[in-house]
Design a protein around this motif. Sequence first.
Motif, short mmCIF file in Angstrom:
data_model
loop_
_atom_site.label_atom_id
_atom_site.label_comp_id
_atom_site.label_asym_id
_atom_site.label_seq_id
_atom_site.Cartn_x
_atom_site.Cartn_y
_atom_site.Cartn_z
N PRO A 32 0.82 -1.19 0.09
CA PRO A 32 -0.07 -0.04 -0.07
C PRO A 32 0.97 1.24 0.08
N SER A 33 0.18 2.31 -0.43
CA SER A 33 0.92 3.59 -0.45
C SER A 33 0.69 4.16 0.99
N VAL A 34 1.79 4.63 1.63
CA VAL A 34 1.69 5.37 2.89
C VAL A 34 1.74 6.72 2.55
N VAL A 35 0.58 7.48 3.42
CA VAL A 35 0.45 8.77 3.41
C VAL A 35 0.73 9.55 4.60
N LYS A 36 1.22 10.34 4.96
CA LYS A 36 1.29 10.91 6.14
C LYS A 36 0.79 12.39 6.29
N GLY A 37 0.53 12.90 7.51
CA GLY A 37 -0.10 14.19 7.59
C GLY A 37 -0.04 14.76 9.28
N ASP A 38 -0.72 16.01 9.18
CA ASP A 38 -0.94 16.63 10.74
C ASP A 38 -2.52 16.87 10.93
N ILE A 39 -2.92 16.50 12.18
CA ILE A 39 -4.14 17.25 12.67
C ILE A 39 -3.91 17.75 13.72
N VAL A 86 -6.73 19.65 9.22
CA VAL A 86 -6.03 18.48 8.67
C VAL A 86 -5.07 18.82 7.61
N THR A 87 -3.82 18.45 7.57
CA THR A 87 -2.72 18.77 6.51
C THR A 87 -2.37 17.36 6.12
N VAL A 88 -1.79 17.26 4.94
CA VAL A 88 -1.00 15.80 4.35
C VAL A 88 0.15 16.39 3.59
N GLU A 89 1.22 15.66 3.56
CA GLU A 89 2.38 15.69 3.04
C GLU A 89 2.09 15.26 1.58
N GLY A 90 2.50 16.18 0.72
CA GLY A 90 2.55 15.67 -0.81
C GLY A 90 1.28 15.95 -1.65
N SER A 91 0.97 15.35 -2.81
CA SER A 91 -0.06 15.59 -3.38
C SER A 91 -0.32 14.27 -4.35
N GLY A 92 -1.64 14.31 -4.64
CA GLY A 92 -2.11 13.08 -5.44
C GLY A 92 -3.58 12.66 -4.98
N ALA A 93 -3.82 11.51 -5.72
CA ALA A 93 -5.07 10.97 -5.37
C ALA A 93 -5.06 10.22 -3.94
N ALA A 94 -4.25 9.56 -3.36
CA ALA A 94 -4.09 8.97 -2.14
C ALA A 94 -4.17 10.06 -1.08
N GLN A 95 -3.37 11.10 -1.57
CA GLN A 95 -3.34 12.34 -0.51
C GLN A 95 -4.70 12.78 -0.27
N LYS A 136 -7.49 11.53 -0.89
CA LYS A 136 -8.44 10.60 -0.37
C LYS A 136 -8.40 10.52 1.00
N LEU A 137 -7.15 10.35 1.70
CA LEU A 137 -6.90 10.47 2.98
C LEU A 137 -7.20 11.47 3.72
N ARG A 138 -6.83 12.69 3.24
CA ARG A 138 -7.10 13.94 3.76
C ARG A 138 -8.63 14.18 4.13
N SER A 139 -9.40 14.01 2.92
CA SER A 139 -10.60 14.06 3.34
C SER A 139 -11.44 13.11 4.15
N LEU A 140 -10.85 11.87 4.29
CA LEU A 140 -11.22 10.91 5.31
C LEU A 140 -10.89 11.27 6.74
N VAL A 141 -9.67 11.93 6.79
CA VAL A 141 -9.31 12.28 8.18
C VAL A 141 -10.08 13.56 8.63
N ALA A 142 -10.45 14.32 7.75
CA ALA A 142 -11.08 15.45 8.12
C ALA A 142 -12.70 15.20 8.53
N SER A 143 -13.00 13.98 7.79
CA SER A 143 -14.39 13.45 8.10
C SER A 143 -15.01 13.54 9.64
N ASP A 144 -16.14 13.81 9.65
CA ASP A 144 -17.02 13.88 11.11
C ASP A 144 -16.59 12.55 11.91
N ALA A 145 -16.54 11.19 11.03
CA ALA A 145 -16.45 10.27 11.84
C ALA A 145 -14.86 10.09 12.55
N ILE A 146 -13.93 10.47 11.87
CA ILE A 146 -12.45 10.71 12.52
C ILE A 146 -12.62 11.65 13.64
#
Length: 194
Positions: free
Chosen positions: A129-136, A154-163, A165-175
């Motif tokens: 899997p691709s690893v994506v990192k960021g900060d909350i 929420v911030t994410v390192e780098g850019s691309g589809a994976a970044q 998608k994960l940024r949106s998920l980490v910013a979601s109400d559930a997380i």
Amino acid sequence: MAKWGEGDPRWLVEHRDDGKNVNGWHWEEKDRKEWTKTRLAELFSGLVLHEVEDAAEGEPTRIIVERLKDMTGDASITTRKGNKRFAVFDLTLALTWEGLVAGGSSTCPSSSFHPIIRRDRGFSIGHQPSVVKGDIRVEEVHSTGDEDDYVYSVTVEGSGAAQTKLRSLVASDAIRSKVYGTIAQCVRELREQA
């Protein structure tokens, strides 16, 4: 109001050479910032925010909080008139997170060394899997407000589809609710000390 020399016998501070707060009558504050920082670090370290066993290619499989990156502000237990105790805090938290997207390019270290990639998850060497990192960042965590007052970003390192998608998920109400729930647990424990 009492006349000079006819004050309440509990008002002994001005008559003491050591200035001791007799019977806790005056304001007394105990710093709990280091305890709060240590406890938040314990609670957030390795906290799983999202996990899906058999995610489709390109979908997030797991997101964890790696650690409490920083905590600024103050936390204390305040006592007034000997028996009125309450927690006072005003904090800003920074967390580092790491997420995986199934079937990405091999941009991560060997899964035998990586803390959130496990061979029992069904990842083959060719399809790691691709690893994506960021900060909350959570600001405005204070004793006079509630979760509605928090500022969550929420911030994410780098850019691309994976970044994206994960940024949106980490910013979601559930997380966000999991992060807020962990903060609430620490706040409860701090208030129990009062």
